[in-house]
Design a protein around this motif. Structure first.
Motif, PDB file in Angstrom:
ATOM      1  N   ASN A   1       1.651   8.329   5.881  1.00 16.72           N
ATOM      2  CA  ASN A   1       1.052   8.437   7.209  1.00 16.72           C
ATOM      3  C   ASN A   1       0.468   7.072   7.571  1.00 16.72           C
ATOM      4  O   ASN A   1      -0.534   6.656   7.008  1.00 16.72           O
ATOM      5  CB  ASN A   1      -0.041   9.520   7.178  1.00 16.72           C
ATOM      6  N   PRO A   2       1.108   6.361   8.504  1.00 14.84           N
ATOM      7  CA  PRO A   2       0.642   4.996   8.814  1.00 14.84           C
ATOM      8  C   PRO A   2      -0.819   4.977   9.243  1.00 14.84           C
ATOM      9  O   PRO A   2      -1.536   4.013   8.968  1.00 14.84           O
ATOM     10  CB  PRO A   2       1.531   4.554   9.975  1.00 14.84           C
ATOM     11  N   PHE A   3      -1.260   6.042   9.912  1.00 16.92           N
ATOM     12  CA  PHE A   3      -2.647   6.082  10.371  1.00 16.92           C
ATOM     13  C   PHE A   3      -3.611   6.111   9.189  1.00 16.92           C
ATOM     14  O   PHE A   3      -4.674   5.512   9.226  1.00 16.92           O
ATOM     15  CB  PHE A   3      -2.884   7.296  11.277  1.00 16.92           C
ATOM     16  N   TYR A   4      -3.207   6.817   8.128  1.00 16.23           N
ATOM     17  CA  TYR A   4      -4.046   6.857   6.922  1.00 16.23           C
ATOM     18  C   TYR A   4      -4.209   5.452   6.345  1.00 16.23           C
ATOM     19  O   TYR A   4      -5.327   5.003   6.070  1.00 16.23           O
ATOM     20  CB  TYR A   4      -3.429   7.801   5.880  1.00 16.23           C
ATOM     21  N   ASP A   5      -3.089   4.730   6.208  1.00 19.42           N
ATOM     22  CA  ASP A   5      -3.146   3.382   5.628  1.00 19.42           C
ATOM     23  C   ASP A   5      -4.017   2.468   6.482  1.00 19.42           C
ATOM     24  O   ASP A   5      -4.871   1.749   5.972  1.00 19.42           O
ATOM     25  CB  ASP A   5      -1.739   2.789   5.529  1.00 19.42           C
TER      26      ASP A   5
ATOM     27  N   THR B   1     -12.815  -0.694  -2.370  1.00 16.52           N
ATOM     28  CA  THR B   1     -11.817  -1.731  -2.136  1.00 16.52           C
ATOM     29  C   THR B   1     -10.465  -1.060  -1.947  1.00 16.52           C
ATOM     30  O   THR B   1     -10.067  -0.256  -2.791  1.00 16.52           O
ATOM     31  CB  THR B   1     -11.732  -2.698  -3.339  1.00 16.52           C
ATOM     32  N   PRO B   2      -9.770  -1.345  -0.852  1.00 18.06           N
ATOM     33  CA  PRO B   2      -8.448  -0.734  -0.671  1.00 18.06           C
ATOM     34  C   PRO B   2      -7.471  -1.282  -1.708  1.00 18.06           C
ATOM     35  O   PRO B   2      -7.556  -2.457  -2.073  1.00 18.06           O
ATOM     36  CB  PRO B   2      -8.039  -1.156   0.738  1.00 18.06           C
ATOM     37  N   THR B   3      -6.565  -0.425  -2.161  1.00 18.38           N
ATOM     38  CA  THR B   3      -5.598  -0.868  -3.157  1.00 18.38           C
ATOM     39  C   THR B   3      -4.557  -1.771  -2.509  1.00 18.38           C
ATOM     40  O   THR B   3      -4.391  -1.774  -1.279  1.00 18.38           O
ATOM     41  CB  THR B   3      -4.874   0.342  -3.757  1.00 18.38           C
ATOM     42  N   VAL B   4      -3.880  -2.528  -3.335  1.00 22.73           N
ATOM     43  CA  VAL B   4      -2.797  -3.400  -2.853  1.00 22.73           C
ATOM     44  C   VAL B   4      -1.734  -2.533  -2.179  1.00 22.73           C
ATOM     45  O   VAL B   4      -1.156  -2.894  -1.158  1.00 22.73           O
ATOM     46  CB  VAL B   4      -2.177  -4.182  -4.034  1.00 22.73           C
ATOM     47  N   MET B   5      -1.508  -1.370  -2.777  1.00 20.74           N
ATOM     48  CA  MET B   5      -0.548  -0.412  -2.265  1.00 20.74           C
ATOM     49  C   MET B   5      -0.866  -0.054  -0.807  1.00 20.74           C
ATOM     50  O   MET B   5       0.007  -0.052   0.064  1.00 20.74           O
ATOM     51  CB  MET B   5      -0.688   0.823  -3.157  1.00 20.74           C
ATOM     52  N   LEU B   6      -2.135   0.231  -0.550  1.00 21.39           N
ATOM     53  CA  LEU B   6      -2.562   0.594   0.803  1.00 21.39           C
ATOM     54  C   LEU B   6      -2.296  -0.537   1.783  1.00 21.39           C
ATOM     55  O   LEU B   6      -1.754  -0.340   2.865  1.00 21.39           O
ATOM     56  CB  LEU B   6      -4.070   0.894   0.804  1.00 21.39           C
ATOM     57  N   TRP B   7      -2.684  -1.735   1.353  1.00 25.89           N
ATOM     58  CA  TRP B   7      -2.490  -2.897   2.215  1.00 25.89           C
ATOM     59  C   TRP B   7      -1.006  -3.148   2.471  1.00 25.89           C
ATOM     60  O   TRP B   7      -0.604  -3.451   3.591  1.00 25.89           O
ATOM     61  CB  TRP B   7      -3.136  -4.149   1.602  1.00 25.89           C
ATOM     62  N   SER B   8      -0.197  -3.008   1.430  1.00 28.47           N
ATOM     63  CA  SER B   8       1.248  -3.247   1.615  1.00 28.47           C
ATOM     64  C   SER B   8       1.810  -2.235   2.592  1.00 28.47           C
ATOM     65  O   SER B   8       2.603  -2.587   3.475  1.00 28.47           O
ATOM     66  CB  SER B   8       2.005  -3.121   0.292  1.00 28.47           C
ATOM     67  N   ALA B   9       1.395  -0.976   2.430  1.00 28.41           N
ATOM     68  CA  ALA B   9       1.904   0.059   3.335  1.00 28.41           C
ATOM     69  C   ALA B   9       1.465  -0.238   4.763  1.00 28.41           C
ATOM     70  O   ALA B   9       2.266  -0.154   5.701  1.00 28.41           O
ATOM     71  CB  ALA B   9       1.396   1.428   2.895  1.00 28.41           C
ATOM     72  N   ALA B  10       0.183  -0.608   4.940  1.00 24.73           N
ATOM     73  CA  ALA B  10      -0.329  -0.894   6.281  1.00 24.73           C
ATOM     74  C   ALA B  10       0.437  -2.062   6.901  1.00 24.73           C
ATOM     75  O   ALA B  10       0.836  -2.018   8.070  1.00 24.73           O
ATOM     76  CB  ALA B  10      -1.813  -1.206   6.210  1.00 24.73           C
TER      77      ALA B  10
END
Lengths: 258, 289
Positions: free
Chosen positions: B237-241, B254-263
């Motif tokens: 869900n792009p909105f979640y990221d 701290t947001p994970t790298v995964m979250l940032w990459s997805a965003a």
């Protein structure tokens, strides 16, 4: 050097939001050849069909023609608002447009705020905008109304503000629709002085109007538009006589400018 | 010769005379024209700012609190929710209320921006039809207007955080690059939805309904930990990221790298789609509004 070149200009509007299809068909069939359906069965209005002309510095072109002849569309195309469907338009020189009575002004904002926005649009700095305010204030004589919402202005005040604003930024090419005639006679004399000063600086005016007197006194060339095409292009007196179908009284102004 | 350059009516002696060269729209020129539009819009940043600010000022002109009504109404909503949750549901609001306040303000920004984006060009029809102006100006105006609304609501977040004595600490600065990404996405949203909204008038209501669904399926009023099964799918869900990269640092995480990459990935896709659409329809927008 200011200049306007228009080559074989075509402008067409697709009518996406027209209602009942049957009605559209009926209209398309009944009215002129300017309404037609395109390949995707959309109704298209051909507002301008192959208009060409060239303007030199000092030209004061009047546009005449009935309602829906394409006068306002041509002004908007010259302003670069409607980009051509076909053909080529080149405008050299700083351009200003006086088209709608609203002039793209926000009716809820005050005169001063609208002047500020116009100044920012023209890329002016804060000091220059203050000067612009003074100039417009002095010319338009709005008094305390400058800090009132534009919505509260009379049509004459709106015209004065718009005219002062458009001419204060010193355009080299001024495009004007006929509404500015709503000003009172005192203002018209002033407006005329200011406009003549502009034109004297070898700039270009394109003016659309229904009023032959205005054409006769303000223009030195007239373009008669009919159904989106140029019916006639020439000296005011000749075109006006052909357009009106009767001789035009040659006023002093006309003799001077023709 | 430059094509489609905007007009600045400030003829100074010796400066190059502005030339407006208009040709029919052609695929080969679209990218250049769109870039010219962007460039000219960024030059008009003071105009964009003033337009956005006046929009907000106008909405509250004549009222006593002015734009601080935004702050007040958000404050009242959060305050009453706090009282209701604590007294009716006997909930420990110390944890939940700061989260909820932050989330609601963030969603207020996203929802407001997306809603305004659909009318980005139609709302500016008067301006578009009366003078030639780069179109991205209208997108920047909408984003700035919503950013100003957000700024007024930040006060409520600060008040709630102070009341419950929760401070994110230095981590909070990590939300700044995320906010920057939001602004870019916001402009893209305005161009995409604004163009669609100008051409198809149904886009506004459709988008409003979709955003309603997104509000419920995205962890906004509920915490992500509430999901036990399939929490890994939240990522899609792009909105979640996009929300998490701002929200988590502000809650001290701290947001994970995964979250940032997805965003970043979703943003790249979205911005590309918006640019392609804008390039294609730019010359037609004036005909549509």
């Amino acid at each position: 050097m200011a200049g306007v070149t228009v080559q074989d200009l075509h402008i067409a509007f697709p009518l996406y939001h027209a209602s009942a299809r049957s009605l559209k068909r009926a209209v398309a069939a009944a009215t002129s050849n300017r309404l037609r359906e395109d390949a995707q069965h959309r109704v298209v209005v051909n507002a301008l069909r192959g208009v060409s002309f060239t303007l030199q510095p000092g030209d004061r072109l009047g546009l005449v023609g009935g309602n829906g002849a394409g006068k306002t569309t041509l002004l908007r195309a010259l302003a670069g608002i409607y980009e051509p469907i076909a053909g080529h338009v080149v405008i050299r020189g700083a351009l200003h447009t006086l088209l709608d009575t609203g002039l793209g002004m926000n009716m809820d904002l005050t005169g001063r705020e609208n002047i500020g926005l116009r100044g920012l649009y023209a890329g002016l700095e804060r000091a220059a905008i203050a000067l612009l305010e003074d100039d417009v204030q002095a010319f338009a004589e709005l008094g305390g109304f400058l800090d009132m919402p534009v919505r509260t202005y009379s049509s004459g005040m709106l015209v004065r503000l718009g005219f002062a604003l458009a001419t204060a930024i010193d355009p080299q090419v001024l495009l004007m629709d006929e509404w500015f005639l709503a000003g009172d006679s005192g203002f018209m004399a002033k407006a005329r002085q200011r406009l003549e000063a502009l034109v004297r600086k070898a700039e270009i005016l394109v003016l659309s109007t229904h009023n032959p007197e205005v054409i006769a006194s303000w223009c030195n060339r007239v373009l008669w538009l009919e159904q989106g095409t140029v019916r006639m292009d020439g000296a005011p007196i000749e075109v006006l006589e052909a357009y009106l179908g009767h001789p035009v009284e040659a006023t002093e102004d006309l003799l001077l400018s023709a | 010769m430059m094509t489609g350059t905007p007009l600045t009516a400030s003829p100074t002696l010796g400066a190059a005379e502005p030339i407006l060269d208009l040709l029919p729209d052609a695929p080969a020129r679209r990218a250049g024209q769109a870039l010219n539009d962007l460039n000219a819009s960024l030059h008009l940043w003071r105009l964009c700012w003033k337009l956005g600010w006046l929009d907000l000022k106008l909405r509250y002109r004549g009222s006593i609190l002015g734009p601080f009504w935004l702050t007040a109404s958000t404050g009242v909503m959060v305050g009453s929710m706090g009282v209701i949750y604590a007294t009716l549901f006997k909930m420990n609001v110390r944890d939940y209320l700061p989260f909820l306040t932050l989330s609601l303000v963030i969603w207020g920004f996203i929802g407001g921006l997306v809603g305004d984006a659909t009318t980005c060009f139609t709302q500016a029809a008067g301006m578009i039809r009366s003078m030639r102006m780069p179109f991205i100006v209208h997108a920047i105006r909408v984003v700035l207007r919503n950013l100003l609304v957000l700024a007024h609501n930040v006060v409520v977040i600060l008040a709630v955080f102070a009341f419950f004595r929760v401070w994110p600490g230095i981590n909070a600065v990590e939300s700044l690059p995320a906010l920057l990404l939001w602004l870019v996405d916001g402009i893209a949203a305005c161009l995409l939805l604004g163009a669609l909204g100008a051409r198809y008038r149904d886009i506004g209501p459709v988008v409003a309904s979709v955003m309603q669904i997104i509000f419920f399926i995205t962890p906004i009023i509920w915490k992500p930990d509430l999901i036990t099964h399939g929490r890994q799918y939240l990522m899609f869900n792009p909105f979640y990221d996009l929300i998490e990269i701002v929200r988590r640092p502000l809650l001290g995480g701290t947001p994970t790298v995964m979250l940032w990459s997805a965003a970043l990935g979703f943003s790249l896709l979205f911005c590309t789609a918006a640019s392609l659409l804008f390039m294609r329809v730019r010359a037609r927008l004036a005909y549509w509004v």
